[in-house]
Motif scaffolding. Structure first.
Motif, PDB file in Angstrom:
ATOM      1  N   LYS A  12       4.449  -8.691   7.128  1.00 17.09           N
ATOM      2  CA  LYS A  12       3.427  -8.981   8.139  1.00 17.09           C
ATOM      3  C   LYS A  12       2.545 -10.122   7.634  1.00 17.09           C
ATOM      4  N   GLY A  34      12.708  -4.722   4.531  1.00 22.45           N
ATOM      5  CA  GLY A  34      11.443  -4.168   5.011  1.00 22.45           C
ATOM      6  C   GLY A  34      10.645  -5.182   5.796  1.00 22.45           C
ATOM      7  N   GLU A  71       2.305  -7.267   3.137  1.00 24.21           N
ATOM      8  CA  GLU A  71       1.360  -7.982   3.994  1.00 24.21           C
ATOM      9  C   GLU A  71       0.862  -9.223   3.264  1.00 24.21           C
ATOM     10  N   SER A 104       0.815  -1.212   0.000  1.00 25.11           N
ATOM     11  CA  SER A 104       0.000   0.000   0.000  1.00 25.11           C
ATOM     12  C   SER A 104       0.849   1.263   0.000  1.00 25.11           C
ATOM     13  N   THR A 105       0.320   2.315  -0.599  1.00 26.85           N
ATOM     14  CA  THR A 105       1.001   3.608  -0.542  1.00 26.85           C
ATOM     15  C   THR A 105       0.937   4.195   0.863  1.00 26.85           C
ATOM     16  N   VAL A 106       0.053   3.703   1.701  1.00 19.46           N
ATOM     17  CA  VAL A 106      -0.024   4.179   3.088  1.00 19.46           C
ATOM     18  C   VAL A 106       1.208   3.714   3.872  1.00 19.46           C
ATOM     19  N   TYR A 107       1.587   2.453   3.690  1.00 23.88           N
ATOM     20  CA  TYR A 107       2.784   1.875   4.305  1.00 23.88           C
ATOM     21  C   TYR A 107       3.625   1.259   3.182  1.00 23.88           C
ATOM     22  N   ASN A 164       6.633   0.495   2.664  1.00 21.81           N
ATOM     23  CA  ASN A 164       7.738  -0.404   2.968  1.00 21.81           C
ATOM     24  C   ASN A 164       7.258  -1.779   3.447  1.00 21.81           C
ATOM     25  N   LEU A 165       5.953  -1.942   3.639  1.00 18.55           N
ATOM     26  CA  LEU A 165       5.371  -3.146   4.243  1.00 18.55           C
ATOM     27  C   LEU A 165       4.781  -4.082   3.200  1.00 18.55           C
TER      28      LEU A 165
END
Length: 113
Positions: A92, A89, A43, A35-38, A40-41
């Protein structure tokens, strides 16, 4: 007006996904989210597939004692979460499984029909 985020901001999770496709192609396919929200993550989520979640945890070297367990407020959904670092990175893993209704209890859908 804000400048759009470049795709390169997601380099770490995209690289991890490329590595996973190469090294773990035999593992069960999870739902994948970046996601552009996080940015580096990475999921990886599993729905009613606790075995798939556990297989990925083992492959990524996540110790069972670090997996967090909870139950949604409705009491019907169990959640397991684990986080590790991979390819620069965080990765999750999340697993959602349905908790069966107690014997004799009806679901809302059954009660209204």
């Amino acid at each position: 007006m804000t400048t759009p985020m470049p795709l390169s901001a997601m380099a770490a999770p995209l690289m991890a996904l490329r590595i996973f496709e190469d090294q773990y192609r035999h593992l069960p396919a999870p739902c994948v989210s970046i996601s552009t929200v996080y940015p580096n993550l990475l999921e990886l989520s599993f729905h009613d597939d606790a075995d798939g979640f556990e297989t990925w945890c083992q492959a990524l070297g996540i110790r069972p004692c670090t997996v967090r367990h909870s139950v949604h407020s409705d009491g019907r959904t169990s959640v397991m979460k684990a986080v590790t670092n991979y390819s620069g990175g965080p990765v999750k893993l999340i697993c959602f499984t349905t908790i069966p209704a107690p014997e004799g209890e009806r679901s809302r859908a059954e009660a209204t029909s």
